[in-house]
Write an enzyme that holds these catalytic residues in place. Structure first.
Site, mmCIF file in Angstrom:
data_model
loop_
_atom_site.group_PDB
_atom_site.id
_atom_site.type_symbol
_atom_site.label_atom_id
_atom_site.label_comp_id
_atom_site.label_asym_id
_atom_site.label_seq_id
_atom_site.Cartn_x
_atom_site.Cartn_y
_atom_site.Cartn_z
ATOM 1 N N ASP A 143 0.861 -1.194 0.000
ATOM 2 C CA ASP A 143 0.000 0.000 0.000
ATOM 3 C C ASP A 143 0.893 1.238 0.000
ATOM 4 O O ASP A 143 2.135 1.131 0.047
ATOM 5 C CB ASP A 143 -0.934 0.004 1.234
ATOM 6 C CG ASP A 143 -2.275 0.697 0.950
ATOM 7 O OD1 ASP A 143 -2.265 1.876 0.552
ATOM 8 O OD2 ASP A 143 -3.328 0.056 1.113
ATOM 9 N N GLY A 168 4.568 1.163 -1.655
ATOM 10 C CA GLY A 168 4.736 1.424 -3.077
ATOM 11 C C GLY A 168 3.487 2.045 -3.660
ATOM 12 O O GLY A 168 2.452 2.144 -2.984
ATOM 13 N N PHE A 200 1.050 1.558 -6.803
ATOM 14 C CA PHE A 200 0.775 0.591 -7.872
ATOM 15 C C PHE A 200 0.528 1.246 -9.229
ATOM 16 O O PHE A 200 0.459 0.562 -10.240
ATOM 17 C CB PHE A 200 -0.316 -0.409 -7.490
ATOM 18 C CG PHE A 200 -1.658 0.133 -7.045
ATOM 19 C CD1 PHE A 200 -2.327 1.124 -7.731
ATOM 20 C CD2 PHE A 200 -2.273 -0.422 -5.923
ATOM 21 C CE1 PHE A 200 -3.584 1.577 -7.328
ATOM 22 C CE2 PHE A 200 -3.527 0.030 -5.500
ATOM 23 C CZ PHE A 200 -4.179 1.045 -6.210
ATOM 24 N N HIS A 234 -12.350 -1.086 -8.665
ATOM 25 C CA HIS A 234 -13.518 -0.194 -8.807
ATOM 26 C C HIS A 234 -13.176 1.282 -8.561
ATOM 27 O O HIS A 234 -13.912 2.159 -8.964
ATOM 28 C CB HIS A 234 -14.677 -0.657 -7.909
ATOM 29 C CG HIS A 234 -14.493 -0.412 -6.447
ATOM 30 N ND1 HIS A 234 -15.552 -0.320 -5.575
ATOM 31 C CD2 HIS A 234 -13.378 -0.239 -5.702
ATOM 32 C CE1 HIS A 234 -15.087 -0.104 -4.350
ATOM 33 N NE2 HIS A 234 -13.790 -0.058 -4.402
HETATM 34 C C1 LIG Z 1 -10.866 0.712 -1.434
HETATM 35 S S1 LIG Z 1 -9.414 0.369 -0.507
HETATM 36 C C2 LIG Z 1 -9.413 -1.409 -0.428
HETATM 37 C C3 LIG Z 1 -8.693 -1.930 0.774
HETATM 38 C C4 LIG Z 1 -8.721 -3.449 0.951
HETATM 39 N N1 LIG Z 1 -8.140 -4.155 -0.150
HETATM 40 C C5 LIG Z 1 -10.145 -3.940 1.246
HETATM 41 O O1 LIG Z 1 -10.721 -4.695 0.453
HETATM 42 O O2 LIG Z 1 -10.667 -3.542 2.273
HETATM 43 C C6 LIG Z 1 -8.142 0.770 -1.668
HETATM 44 C C7 LIG Z 1 -6.736 0.625 -1.110
HETATM 45 O O3 LIG Z 1 -5.787 0.896 -2.167
HETATM 46 C C8 LIG Z 1 -4.745 1.702 -1.657
HETATM 47 N N2 LIG Z 1 -4.160 2.491 -2.727
HETATM 48 C C9 LIG Z 1 -4.760 3.517 -3.373
HETATM 49 N N3 LIG Z 1 -3.942 4.016 -4.315
HETATM 50 C C10 LIG Z 1 -2.805 3.288 -4.247
HETATM 51 C C11 LIG Z 1 -1.602 3.316 -4.973
HETATM 52 N N4 LIG Z 1 -1.413 4.199 -5.961
HETATM 53 N N5 LIG Z 1 -0.647 2.407 -4.682
HETATM 54 C C12 LIG Z 1 -0.835 1.504 -3.675
HETATM 55 N N6 LIG Z 1 -1.976 1.425 -2.954
HETATM 56 C C13 LIG Z 1 -2.947 2.305 -3.241
HETATM 57 C C14 LIG Z 1 -5.432 2.571 -0.630
HETATM 58 O O4 LIG Z 1 -4.499 3.123 0.270
HETATM 59 C C15 LIG Z 1 -6.415 1.609 0.003
HETATM 60 O O5 LIG Z 1 -5.852 0.943 1.084
#
Ligand SMILES: C[S@@+](CC[C@H](N)C(=O)[O-])C[C@H]1O[C@@H](n2cnc3c(N)ncnc32)[C@H](O)[C@@H]1O
Length: 333
Positions: free
Chosen positions: A196, A222, A224, A242
């Site tokens: 994350d 990191g 993504f 999503h």
């Molecule tokens: C909607 S949440 C989902 C969290 C978890 N997977 C769940 O199902 O509860 C999206 C996650 O993606 C992470 N995230 C958003 N942009 C990101 C990026 N560019 N690189 C890495 N992680 C990212 C956010 O910090 C967050 O924890």
């Protein structure tokens, strides 16, 4: 002869929803977890004003969230007791707190979002997650909210995927690390990574330490959108796709493919829209939530996801409904 009842009930549904969200905010169900309380004790425990208190608590009775015995003592309904007492591991109130604090006020702007096609969240105007995470309180509410929503799907994924065939996993966009903790608890042979953005590191590590799993679960920081994903036998993208536009959804699936060994698996879990786009109102409304809250995000069907996975060179795509109205889509490299 038609009556307008169904329509008017739907129009008022926000009142019932907000009563639940306020009850979670006030921690009504935690207050009652130790045992029943009479009206006065419960009102005082919650700090409620006299006016409205009885209607509020009795509305929760009528909504099936509380029960009231003949002498007037309130107790939790069994499901509310299991899922809304913050001291129980099955607590899902974090997700409801997030709805209360973030989604509920933003949904007031649905019409504007529909007329402009634009997000109504200030954070998304810049960079949604990093902007939100600059405020530690918002990060904490968000991370706990994600755990509330991920708990049931995580348990189902732990039970319904052939983990014995794999040794390592990486949960991409892990938030607090709910899924890694559930998988590590259920399968002692697994080691995992939570990937994350850097600001999530401390929250992940304290959650993992609280579950005594720091020897098998580690955080990798990191982005993504710009970085390669960590290598693992299984890559999980839980409620990630999503949030993003189509090009980014496809990019993330390609990055997942790159990070896997031959025979490795990707698991996407999400609240999927039905393939006919007719029946799953919850998922369609969740997609409108993406319109309101994010710059390009939208929800999608299982068929959509399988097509994108095949474009990214995955094979054997399979959609399986799991818990909490979510589905998992599994594919192999
Ligand atoms: C909607 S949440 C989902 C969290 C978890 N997977 C769940 O199902 O509860 C999206 C996650 O993606 C992470 N995230 C958003 N942009 C990101 C990026 N560019 N690189 C890495 N992680 C990212 C956010 O910090 C967050 O924890």
């Amino acid at each position: 002869m038609f009556t307008p009842d169904r329509i008017l009930t739907l129009g008022r549904a926000f009142m019932a929803s907000k009563a639940l969200l306020s009850a979670v905010e006030l921690d009504v169900f935690t207050a009652l977890a130790a045992g029943p309380l009479d009206f006065k004790s419960l009102k005082n425990r919650l700090g409620l004003a006299e006016r409205g208190a009885r209607d509020f608590l009795d509305a929760l009775v009528a909504l099936g969230l509380l029960e009231r015995d003949p002498v007037g003592c309130y107790r939790n309904a069994p499901d509310a007791d299991n899922y809304l007492d913050r001291h129980k591991p099955s607590y899902v109130g974090g997700e409801l707190r997030l709805y209360n604090q973030r989604q509920y006020p933003h949904w007031d702007r649905l019409t504007a979002a529909l007329l402009t096609g634009e997000s109504q969240s200030q954070e998304s105007a810049i960079d949604y997650f990093p902007t939100m995470y600059a405020d530690r309180a918002k990060l904490s509410t968000f991370a706990q909210g994600m755990t509330g929503g991920a708990l049931l799907p995580a348990r189902a994924i732990a039970a319904n995927f052939p983990w014995a065939e794999h040794k390592t996993f990486a949960d991409i966009g892990t938030a607090q690390g709910c899924l890694p903790v559930v998988l590590a608890q259920a399968h002692p042979h697994l080691t995992g990574i939570g990937f994350d953005l850097t600001p999530m590191k401390a929250t992940f590590e304290s959650y993992v330490c609280a579950h005594a799993l720091a020897d098998r679960l580690r955080f990798v920081a990191g982005n993504f959108l710009t970085d390669a994903l960590p290598k693992a036998d299984v890559i999980v993208l839980g409620r990630i796709l999503h949030n993003w536009d189509l090009a980014t959804k496809k990019l993330l699936l390609r990055r997942a493919h790159d990070a896997l060994p031959p025979g490795g698996a990707v698991i996407v879990y999400e609240r999927l829209i039905d393939d006919e786009r007719r029946t799953n109102a919850t998922a369609l409304l969740a997609s409108l939530n993406m319109l309101i809250m994010t710059r390009g995000g939208f929800d999608y069907t299982g068929a959509d996801c399988c097509t994108w996975m095949q474009e990214a060179d995955f094979r054997n795509t399979c959609v399986e409904p799991i818990a909490g109205g979510q589905s998992m889509i599994v594919a192999l490299k």
